[in-house]
Design an enzyme around this catalytic site. Structure first.
Site, PDB file in Angstrom:
ATOM      1  N   ASP A  51       1.031  -1.348   0.086  1.00 12.13           N
ATOM      2  CA  ASP A  51      -0.011   0.071  -0.055  1.00 12.13           C
ATOM      3  C   ASP A  51       0.842   1.591  -0.046  1.00 12.13           C
ATOM      4  OD1 ASP A  51      -2.494  -1.539   0.124  1.00 12.13           O
ATOM      5  OD2 ASP A  51      -2.286  -1.728   2.317  1.00 12.13           O
ATOM      6  N   TYR A 109       6.561 -10.186   7.101  1.00 14.63           N
ATOM      7  CA  TYR A 109       6.330  -8.638   7.179  1.00 14.63           C
ATOM      8  C   TYR A 109       6.756  -8.145   8.627  1.00 14.63           C
ATOM      9  CZ  TYR A 109       3.194  -7.749   3.168  1.00 14.63           C
ATOM     10  OH  TYR A 109       2.659  -7.554   1.935  1.00 14.63           O
TER      11      TYR A 109
END
Length: 240
Positions: A51, A109
């Site tokens: 994003d 992540y």
């Protein structure tokens, strides 16, 4: 022939990885660099989208071309045409059935929480939360591990399965940061940032660690914390 590339990027200036009509995505910058280097239209296929504002240490994409040159030539040629906030780490030939997204087995992540207020030089790469208590966060993290329906921790996308597996959810403390690491088979839109947002609320003692179990049981997104800011998030590695 097919190539696999591993790249890193600073997502601060971009509206995400994917090419967009009315905004700048990392994909279109890379494809433009390929076009300038080869005089050909080369489309890249990434392991997944990141994003706006999210960074990557080890994003992966593949591309097809009949151009047969060495790795160092690819990297040198692309770096001449890419901005400094996008760097190619490696480019290797792979089998034709390799796919950056479909062949991926798992992803890692990380989210960086600063221990002190950010400076002008670090503000785009970490998030500082005042009066954060790390102990309840440590208690909550193991509750996220395992196979669950993460509908309450994501932005719902039609026809996208919400049952995912988190292999590990851990916290590492350094002199300057608390680094939360998630290793999972795949992740949904805003899933990591929703989990971190909930952990932040737990660390501020506004929610009990057991809220994690309640969110899994009810699938209620409103029970979770506010989606954490993108600037603290890094795509670290894709496992194949």
């Amino acid at each position: 022939m097919r190539y696999k590339a591993i790249i890193s990027y600073d997502g601060t200036k971009y509206q995400g990885f994917q090419s967009q009509k009315n905004a700048l995505g990392i994909q279109q910058v890379i494809e433009k660099a390929f076009r300038l280097m080869t005089q050909q239209e080369i489309k890249i296929y990434a392991s997944g989208r990141t994003d706006k504002g999210v960074h990557a240490i080890g994003q992966v994409f593949h591309f097809d071309t009949e151009i047969d040159i060495e790795e160092k030539t690819w990297i040198r040629g692309l770096h001449k045409r890419l901005p400094l906030d996008i760097r190619i780490k490696s480019i290797k030939k792979v089998k034709d059935n390799f796919h950056a997204r479909h062949s991926a087995k798992s992803k890692i992540y990380q989210y960086k929480l600063a221990k002190k207020p950010s400076s002008v030089f670090t503000k785009n790469y970490e998030v500082y939360i005042e009066n954060l208590d790390i102990e309840p966060i440590k208690k909550a993290l193991p509750l996220l591990e395992g196979t669950h329906d993460f509908l309450g921790f994501c932005q719902y996308v039609k026809d996208k399965p919400t049952i995912k597996t988190i292999y590990s959810a851990t916290l590492k403390e350094t002199k300057s940061h608390y680094i939360i690491t998630f290793h999972g088979n795949s992740f949904l839109k805003y899933m990591v940032r929703s989990m971190v947002g909930t952990l932040i609320q737990i660390g501020l003692n506004r929610k009990d660690p057991n809220i994690i179990l309640e969110i899994f049981n009810t699938k209620d997104r409103f029970l979770a914390g506010k989606t954490a800011e993108s600037r603290g998030l890094y795509l670290v590695k894709i496992h194949y």
